[in-house]
Design an enzyme around this catalytic site. Structure first.
Site, PDB file in Angstrom:
ATOM      1  N   CYS A 167     -25.763  32.881 -24.412  1.00 47.84           N
ATOM      2  CA  CYS A 167     -25.062  31.609 -24.621  1.00 47.84           C
ATOM      3  C   CYS A 167     -26.031  30.651 -25.309  1.00 47.84           C
ATOM      4  CB  CYS A 167     -24.505  31.047 -23.320  1.00 47.84           C
ATOM      5  SG  CYS A 167     -25.730  30.461 -22.137  1.00 47.84           S
ATOM      6  N   ARG A 226     -23.696  29.726 -18.695  1.00 50.20           N
ATOM      7  CA  ARG A 226     -22.808  30.882 -18.835  1.00 50.20           C
ATOM      8  C   ARG A 226     -23.530  32.220 -18.809  1.00 50.20           C
ATOM      9  NH1 ARG A 226     -20.009  28.957 -24.200  1.00 50.20           N
ATOM     10  NH2 ARG A 226     -22.150  28.236 -24.461  1.00 50.20           N
ATOM     11  N   SER A 227     -24.578  32.379 -19.588  1.00 54.08           N
ATOM     12  CA  SER A 227     -25.218  33.703 -19.645  1.00 54.08           C
ATOM     13  C   SER A 227     -25.913  34.078 -18.334  1.00 54.08           C
ATOM     14  CB  SER A 227     -26.147  33.837 -20.851  1.00 54.08           C
ATOM     15  OG  SER A 227     -27.156  32.879 -20.861  1.00 54.08           O
TER      16      SER A 227
END
Length: 160
Positions: free
Chosen positions: A8, A14-15
């Site tokens: 991300c 997110r990642s």
């Protein structure tokens, strides 16, 4: 060994959420010793920072262990991964730019594996960690099913 890397923008929301969720699902499937999982950023903005507290709180609330995480940028070793998974179109474009032409492997958005071309909105901006978690979880389930359908795994191997 199958290598998966989630990517991300900053590698703090997110990642790392995807890394934690996917690691949890892989462990439940008994494949932790056969699939390696990591995460990285397309930008240098958050290098050295830990996972965002909103992402960490959401994972902990559902009993998903968070990785010991320090944000880092996608590097030359990462492009050797079998699966490089972006969270949205801008990051997918950045990934493709950074890796250039490569001989093998898949580069897709996470929800592609769930049959959607939907982007996962960055909760750093939206503060909506619940929606991000739900979308990431759905994508990770579909990604694991995809990987299992394409690779032969030793199901008798002990999990790490």
């Amino acid at each position: 060994m199958v290598k998966v890397i989630f990517v991300c923008l900053g590698n703090i929301c997110r990642s790392p959420m995807a890394e934690a969720i996917f690691s949890h699902l892989v462990a439940e499937a008994g494949l932790s010793d056969q699939i390696t999982i990591d995460s990285a950023a397309t930008s240098p903005w958050e290098i050295g920072k830990t996972i965002h507290e909103g992402a960490n709180e959401r994972l902990q609330a559902l009993g998903i262990p968070t990785p010991k995480h320090v944000a880092r940028q996608l590097d030359i070793e990462d492009i050797k991964a079998d699966y490089i998974i972006g969270m949205d179109e801008p990051n997918l474009r950045a990934i493709n730019y950074l890796i250039g032409a490569r001989p093998s492997g898949e580069v897709n958005m996470l929800l592609h594996y769930a049959g959607e071309e939907t982007q996962i909105a960055d909760p750093w901006y939206t503060e909506d960690f619940d929606t991000a978690f739900s979308e990431i979880y759905r994508g990770c389930q579909a990604l694991l099913a995809h990987i299992q359908s394409r690779h032969s795994f030793n199901q008798d191997a002990p999990s790490i």
